[in-house]
Design an enzyme around this catalytic site. Structure first.
Site, PDB file in Angstrom:
ATOM      1  N   THR A 367       0.878  -1.179   0.000  1.00  0.00           N
ATOM      2  CA  THR A 367       0.000   0.000   0.000  1.00  0.00           C
ATOM      3  C   THR A 367       0.914   1.228   0.000  1.00  0.00           C
ATOM      4  O   THR A 367       2.113   1.130   0.260  1.00  0.00           O
ATOM      5  CB  THR A 367      -0.967  -0.010   1.212  1.00  0.00           C
ATOM      6  OG1 THR A 367      -1.665  -1.247   1.199  1.00  0.00           O
ATOM      7  CG2 THR A 367      -1.960   1.133   1.219  1.00  0.00           C
ATOM      8  N   GLY A 459      -1.287  -1.944   6.257  1.00  0.00           N
ATOM      9  CA  GLY A 459      -2.291  -2.966   6.590  1.00  0.00           C
ATOM     10  C   GLY A 459      -3.109  -2.558   7.803  1.00  0.00           C
ATOM     11  O   GLY A 459      -3.535  -1.416   7.939  1.00  0.00           O
TER      12      GLY A 459
HETATM   13  N1  GLY Z   1      -5.308  -3.723   1.678  1.00  0.00           N
HETATM   14  C1  GLY Z   1      -5.111  -3.004   2.863  1.00  0.00           C
HETATM   15  C2  GLY Z   1      -6.285  -2.182   3.253  1.00  0.00           C
HETATM   16  O1  GLY Z   1      -7.029  -1.741   2.396  1.00  0.00           O
HETATM   17  O2  GLY Z   1      -6.502  -1.982   4.414  1.00  0.00           O
END
Ligand code: GLY
Length: 557
Positions: A367, A459
């Site tokens: 991310t 995360g």
């Molecule tokens: N994929 C991580 C989130 O959207 O929290």
């Protein structure tokens, strides 16, 4: 009532004379992305055009973290009318998805299917977000704002340690798929530091979007190639899934904390609600004073207990509001927080199993986040993702598009942890067309004389990192301090207080253990925060990138 008090606050705050930002500030995870944003501003674009340039360049040069095969939340503040809005370009489950799709014959979650290959991929949202941003908020056409990304894909970018490490970690999965192997092992080897990673197919796909907008991706040749490749390798996407994808405009979550007005992510992110719950719980205590009187274990303990309760609620109540009723007003209400606060013992940890309700997880370098202020006072706080590092590992042949593995952000089975150790229940079960619950928490704070724009990847830890950045801001510290601050995290289950390496001294750790916390010191660090600030009294802006990673780039121009 909340809306009324917000309107009053905005009115009052704007009656204080505000100096326009003297310069623009951009902080992102890669210098090429930050430079792309400034370039678009210098070509007459605003912060929203710059956001397209930064997002699309990150999709090329930091594809381990986000990409056009993934999704994003762009939180926008438009200066001319004060509008705050969240553009939800989150991925969406395909029509053929169903609740038990990752369970094997014993009812256990098949983690390989949930994380790797095209069955793990939800329908991407990032490109639809670009079109929406350009059409309704920007000043420039996509053919201009996508140009830096097209060049970066065509000419290549130098490999750097973070992407090299992710390729090494994911090598087995990437090698399963010829189009992925061709990009990440060009001569059969992992690229060396400084070697160019060139993505001709991705450049072609971006050009199709520059020419045809969203239709260049969700329809026509690119769409057909993606669906063909997905189905060939066991996925369930159809052309209709792609064609039907649309972004959604969401009212952000707003809350007050001791005179500061927060604007933050709405569902399908859990971040804004969790941050509001935590801050409402904490608002009764003067945390700044607690920190300064040398009693920091007490401060850490209170914050941890608030985190535990907000993550418990996340696991029970939160999901895509288009599918489930989320009690947003309750969860963000000060009275509800007062009840939770009353249950906190100031000297003792509450074991999570004793809270009414329904496990070591990744560091979260995956991310990405960027923050922008332009000279008109427009703001963008954007968090973008493909989920875990290099996502599903699957590039659809002939398109250069690395597909996300966002389906793992659903709860594949009640109570079963996902890649981030997060558990969920029915509210976040898989359903066709539903968007998986996210932790991404792009945030603005409007204070009497300052504006803060921040966010981070990481995360499940995104929420607590943003929270700690906010608390540091409320303590009166500057943007460089927010991104530097040592981090700790509690997410209800597992019932552990995770701390970054060296975050606390031995005496603090002992004091926290004495209160009953199981303190787990991480081997390293987590997060990659990029933040900007604006002093409305002086017009000065500032920007800072997390020192934990080497490629962060924060510049003021
Ligand atoms: N994929 C991580 C989130 O959207 O929290």
């Amino acid at each position: 009532m909340r809306i009324l008090s917000l309107a009053l606050w905005v009115l009052l705050s704007f009656s204080v004379a505000a100096e326009a930002p003297q310069k623009a500030a951009i902080a992102s995870a890669h210098p090429m992305a930050t430079a792309a944003g400034h370039k678009i501003l210098s070509q007459g674009g605003n912060a929203f055009d710059a956001a397209i340039a930064v997002s699309s360049t990150l999709a090329v040069v930091e594809q381990q973290s986000s990409g056009i095969g993934g999704g994003a939340f762009w939180l926008l503040h438009r200066a001319k009318d004060g509008k705050n809005i969240m553009i939800d370009g989150r991925e969406e489950a395909p029509a053929a998805a169903y609740a038990d799709m990752y369970l094997d014959e014993n009812g256990d979650v098949n983690r390989d299917l949930a994380l790797y290959g095209p069955l793990a991929a939800a329908i991407p949202g990032e490109i639809a977000g670009f079109e929406h941003l350009a059409k309704y908020y920007g000043k420039l056409p996509l053919s201009v704002s996508l140009q830096p990304a097209i060049e970066a894909a065509e000419k290549g970018f130098p490999a750097y340690p973070r992407i090299i490490k992710t390729i090494e970690r994911k090598a087995k999965v990437l090698k399963r798929y010829p189009a992925s192997a061709a990009i990440y092992f060009p001569d059969g080897e992992v690229p060396k530091e400084g070697e160019l990673i060139i993505q001709k197919d991705l450049a072609k796909t971006l050009k199709a979007v520059a020419k045809h907008g969203k239709a260049g991706f969700y329809e026509g040749k690119v769409a057909k190639k993606m669906v063909k490749a997905v189905q060939k390798h066991g996925g369930i996407w159809t052309l209709d899934d792609l064609k039907n994808y649309t972004v959604k405009e969401r009212e952000p979550i707003t809350t007050n904390y001791r005179g500061h007005q927060l604007v933050t992510a709405a569902p399908p992110s859990s971040g804004g609600i969790a941050i509001a719950t935590i801050l409402n719980i904490l608002s009764a205590w003067d945390l700044t004073a607690l920190k300064n009187d040398g009693n920091s274990p007490k401060r850490i303990h209170l914050i941890t207990e608030a985190m535990r309760r907000a993550y418990r609620d996340r696991s029970i109540y939160l999901g895509d509001t288009d599918f489930v009723e989320v009690p947003i007003q309750l969860l963000t209400h000060p009275y509800y927080a007062a009840g939770l606060r009353a249950g906190i013992n100031p000297t003792k940890a509450m074991p999570s199993e004793l809270l009414p309700g329904i496990n070591d997880n990744p560091k979260g370098e995956d991310t990405t986040h960027f923050s922008i202020i332009d000279t008109e006072g427009n703001l963008v706080s954007a968090t973008l993702t493909v989920n875990t590092g290099l996502a599903s590992g699957f590039i659809a042949d002939g398109t250069g598009v690395l597909l996300n593995n966002e389906m793992d952000d659903f709860s594949a089975k009640p109570g079963e942890p996902n890649a981030f150790g997060l558990i969920g229940d029915d509210a976040n079960k898989i359903e066709p067309g539903k968007r998986p619950l996210s932790s991404m928490s792009p945030t603005f704070v409007f204070s009497e004389d300052k504006v803060a724009v921040l966010g981070t990847p990481g995360g499940s830890r995104i929420i607590t990192m943003v929270l700690l950045g906010l608390l540091d801001y409320f303590d009166g510290n500057d943007v460089h301090s927010w991104v530097n601050k040592p981090r700790y995290h509690h997410q209800y289950l597992p019932d552990k207080l995770y701390i970054e390496k060296g975050a606390f001294d031995a005496a603090t750790i002992e004091a926290l253990k004495a209160k009953g916390h199981e303190v787990v010191e991480h081997r390293g660090h987590w997060g990659n925060m990029h933040a900007v600030s604006w002093n409305k009294k002086t017009g000065e802006v500032d920007a800072a990138s997390d020192p934990r990673t080497t490629t962060g780039s924060a510049t003021v121009k």
